[in-house]
Design an enzyme around this catalytic site. Structure first.
Site, mmCIF file in Angstrom:
data_model
loop_
_atom_site.group_PDB
_atom_site.id
_atom_site.type_symbol
_atom_site.label_atom_id
_atom_site.label_comp_id
_atom_site.label_asym_id
_atom_site.label_seq_id
_atom_site.Cartn_x
_atom_site.Cartn_y
_atom_site.Cartn_z
ATOM 1 N N LYS A 179 53.982 28.834 -55.501
ATOM 2 C CA LYS A 179 55.175 28.699 -56.393
ATOM 3 C C LYS A 179 56.448 29.659 -55.526
ATOM 4 O O LYS A 179 57.461 28.726 -55.532
ATOM 5 C CB LYS A 179 55.132 29.209 -57.576
ATOM 6 N N TRP A 202 55.764 34.101 -69.827
ATOM 7 C CA TRP A 202 54.581 33.518 -70.514
ATOM 8 C C TRP A 202 54.839 32.285 -71.322
ATOM 9 O O TRP A 202 55.000 32.523 -72.573
ATOM 10 C CB TRP A 202 53.846 34.554 -71.622
ATOM 11 N N ASP A 249 54.064 11.078 -58.615
ATOM 12 C CA ASP A 249 53.285 12.095 -58.120
ATOM 13 C C ASP A 249 54.323 12.874 -56.862
ATOM 14 O O ASP A 249 54.639 12.094 -56.072
ATOM 15 C CB ASP A 249 52.094 11.682 -57.139
ATOM 16 N N ILE A 250 54.662 14.005 -57.503
ATOM 17 C CA ILE A 250 55.898 14.508 -56.771
ATOM 18 C C ILE A 250 55.603 15.052 -55.323
ATOM 19 O O ILE A 250 56.325 15.207 -54.389
ATOM 20 C CB ILE A 250 56.602 15.878 -57.323
ATOM 21 N N TYR A 257 48.226 30.775 -56.235
ATOM 22 C CA TYR A 257 49.459 30.202 -57.282
ATOM 23 C C TYR A 257 50.612 30.866 -57.058
ATOM 24 O O TYR A 257 51.657 30.097 -56.796
ATOM 25 C CB TYR A 257 48.733 30.459 -58.769
HETATM 26 N N1 LIG Z 1 52.214 27.819 -68.295
HETATM 27 C C1 LIG Z 1 52.912 29.039 -68.147
HETATM 28 O O1 LIG Z 1 52.462 30.027 -68.620
HETATM 29 C C2 LIG Z 1 53.918 28.977 -67.197
HETATM 30 C C3 LIG Z 1 54.654 30.400 -66.880
HETATM 31 C C4 LIG Z 1 55.693 30.594 -66.012
HETATM 32 C C5 LIG Z 1 56.184 29.378 -65.361
HETATM 33 N N2 LIG Z 1 55.503 28.292 -65.600
HETATM 34 C C6 LIG Z 1 56.122 27.132 -64.732
HETATM 35 O O2 LIG Z 1 56.740 26.243 -65.648
HETATM 36 C C7 LIG Z 1 56.687 25.076 -65.162
HETATM 37 C C8 LIG Z 1 56.041 24.177 -66.111
HETATM 38 O O3 LIG Z 1 54.853 24.642 -66.477
HETATM 39 P P1 LIG Z 1 54.017 23.955 -67.726
HETATM 40 O O4 LIG Z 1 53.314 25.014 -68.410
HETATM 41 O O5 LIG Z 1 54.560 22.995 -68.388
HETATM 42 O O6 LIG Z 1 52.913 23.315 -67.011
HETATM 43 P P2 LIG Z 1 51.691 22.339 -67.453
HETATM 44 O O7 LIG Z 1 51.591 22.243 -68.873
HETATM 45 O O8 LIG Z 1 50.523 22.466 -66.386
HETATM 46 O O9 LIG Z 1 52.358 20.717 -66.795
HETATM 47 C C9 LIG Z 1 52.586 20.570 -65.628
HETATM 48 C C10 LIG Z 1 52.622 19.019 -65.293
HETATM 49 O O10 LIG Z 1 52.530 18.804 -63.926
HETATM 50 C C11 LIG Z 1 51.719 17.674 -63.861
HETATM 51 N N3 LIG Z 1 51.481 17.405 -62.420
HETATM 52 C C12 LIG Z 1 50.645 18.076 -61.675
HETATM 53 N N4 LIG Z 1 50.625 17.994 -60.319
HETATM 54 C C13 LIG Z 1 51.533 16.729 -60.265
HETATM 55 C C14 LIG Z 1 51.915 16.057 -59.241
HETATM 56 N N5 LIG Z 1 51.604 16.002 -57.901
HETATM 57 N N6 LIG Z 1 53.060 15.379 -59.525
HETATM 58 C C15 LIG Z 1 53.892 15.185 -60.674
HETATM 59 N N7 LIG Z 1 53.188 15.894 -61.636
HETATM 60 C C16 LIG Z 1 52.152 16.566 -61.352
HETATM 61 C C17 LIG Z 1 50.429 17.779 -64.665
HETATM 62 O O11 LIG Z 1 49.785 16.751 -64.839
HETATM 63 P P3 LIG Z 1 48.174 16.977 -64.758
HETATM 64 O O12 LIG Z 1 47.990 17.694 -66.241
HETATM 65 O O13 LIG Z 1 47.944 15.253 -64.678
HETATM 66 O O14 LIG Z 1 47.898 17.362 -63.678
HETATM 67 C C18 LIG Z 1 51.338 18.381 -65.856
HETATM 68 O O15 LIG Z 1 51.655 17.098 -66.696
HETATM 69 C C19 LIG Z 1 55.647 25.227 -63.709
HETATM 70 O O16 LIG Z 1 56.595 25.084 -62.777
HETATM 71 C C20 LIG Z 1 55.038 26.263 -63.995
HETATM 72 O O17 LIG Z 1 54.785 26.857 -62.613
HETATM 73 C C21 LIG Z 1 54.394 28.165 -66.424
#
Ligand SMILES: NC(=O)c1ccc[n+]([C@@H]2O[C@H](COP(=O)([O-])OP(=O)(O)OC[C@H]3O[C@@H](n4cnc5c(N)ncnc54)[C@H](OP(=O)(O)O)[C@@H]3O)[C@@H](O)[C@H]2O)c1
Length: 285
Positions: free
Chosen positions: A127, A148, A34-35, A123
């Site tokens: 960030k 996206w 947990d970060i 959100y």
């Molecule tokens: N998805 C998008 O469209 C998008 C767009 C732009 C930027 N981003 C950025 O890209 C990055 C990766 O996004 P992603 O789409 O891969 O997100 P994701 O699929 O939601 O994965 C995020 C991961 O972080 C975990 N997490 C949540 N709280 C945590 C904690 N306290 N400690 C450790 N792990 C934790 C989640 O676990 P749980 O599922 O168990 O909570 C999940 O496995 C993020 O920084 C996001 O802000 C995403």
């Protein structure tokens, strides 16, 4: 060390790790690390003694962030800050991911990294403050804001469209929001390309944008998904007011990858080619 390795992006790192035998990866899913827990992060980092920390962990539900701002700030701001402090302590390079949600969506052209960040909702604010906590903690770092994002892993727009496209004859998709899709596998290739060139003795402090080349609406994206996957489902354009969501979202969120291409000599594929690559190799996980 990859934190958040169970998410879309983290899973793509895990999937390709064996292609980079020169790096020894340590993956931590949310359950394993947990970060937002400083003690836990310190133990994990000491145990790995790593040169590079890749933070894929985030609280990514935009709707839930509006309903539960504390949880969003605890992970996206405080968790990012904790990783950054320990990266500083360990003299490790931190690769931290951020988002187009830091912008207000009023730009007439794709956002450059120097454009003012004005988030509209919880959100985006969490960030943006996470980025600031990373910079203030002072480790060598690269912040990468992505567009996206979609992946073979987890839940995302492309996989939802593929599923609904098989089940339905037609679908309403928003045509008045515009941005730049990005395939998570391309983000990983770009980061691994950068890691092949970094000098770990140097201290980096840069912010980049990374998205596939080109700009489209969600409607354009959905039409392309159906066409690429040969699905007969008709896509009908609708305004975003047709869908109830919590909190404001940027109307325009295209990102320009100019600076990351220039600084690291990266070639960035166009969104249609990356979508085709994802669908061609798609295993719905
Ligand atoms: N998805 C998008 O469209 C998008 C767009 C732009 C930027 N981003 C950025 O890209 C990055 C990766 O996004 P992603 O789409 O891969 O997100 P994701 O699929 O939601 O994965 C995020 C991961 O972080 C975990 N997490 C949540 N709280 C945590 C904690 N306290 N400690 C450790 N792990 C934790 C989640 O676990 P749980 O599922 O168990 O909570 C999940 O496995 C993020 O920084 C996001 O802000 C995403």
């Amino acid at each position: 060390m990859v934190a958040g390795s169970g998410g879309q992006l983290g899973s793509e790192f895990r999937a390709v790790a064996e292609r980079y035998p020169q790096w020894n990866f340590f993956f931590f899913s949310h359950r394993e690390l947990d970060i937002s827990d400083g003690k836990h992060v310190r133990e994990a980092m000491r145990q790995c003694d790593c040169d590079v920390v890749i933070n894929c962990a985030a609280f990514t539900s935009v709707d839930m962030a509006e309903a539960n701002p504390e949880a969003s700030f605890r992970v996206n701001r405080d968790g990012a800050g904790i990783l950054a402090r320990w990266a500083m302590e360990q003299r490790a390079l931190l690769i931290h991911f951020s988002t187009y949600y830091v912008f207000d969506g009023l730009s007439p052209r794709p956002y450059h990294t120097g454009d003012p960040a004005v988030p509209l909702g919880v959100y985006g604010m969490s960030k943006l403050q996470g980025e600031e906590f990373v910079r203030q903690a002072g480790p060598s770092h690269l912040i990468v804001r992505v567009g996206w994002l979609y992946s073979r892993f987890g839940e995302n727009f492309v996989k939802t469209m593929l599923r609904l496209g098989r089940e339905r004859d037609s679908l309403d998709v928003v045509s008045d929001r515009v941005g730049s899709p990005v395939y998570a596998a391309d983000v990983v290739t770009a980061v691994m390309g950068i890691l092949g060139k970094v000098d770990l003795k140097r201290c980096y402090s840069s912010t980049y944008h990374y998205a596939n080349e080109g700009v489209c609406s969600w409607f354009d994206f959905a039409v392309s998904i159906m066409k690429t996957a040969n699905l007969p489902c008709r896509i009908l354009p609708v305004e975003s007011s047709a869908f109830a969501v919590s909190g404001p979202r940027p109307w325009y969120s295209a990102l320009s990858s100019t600076s990351v291409k220039r600084d690291w000599g990266l070639a960035v594929p166009c969104w249609q080619d990356s979508l085709a690559a994802m669908i061609a190799g798609n295993v719905l996980m």
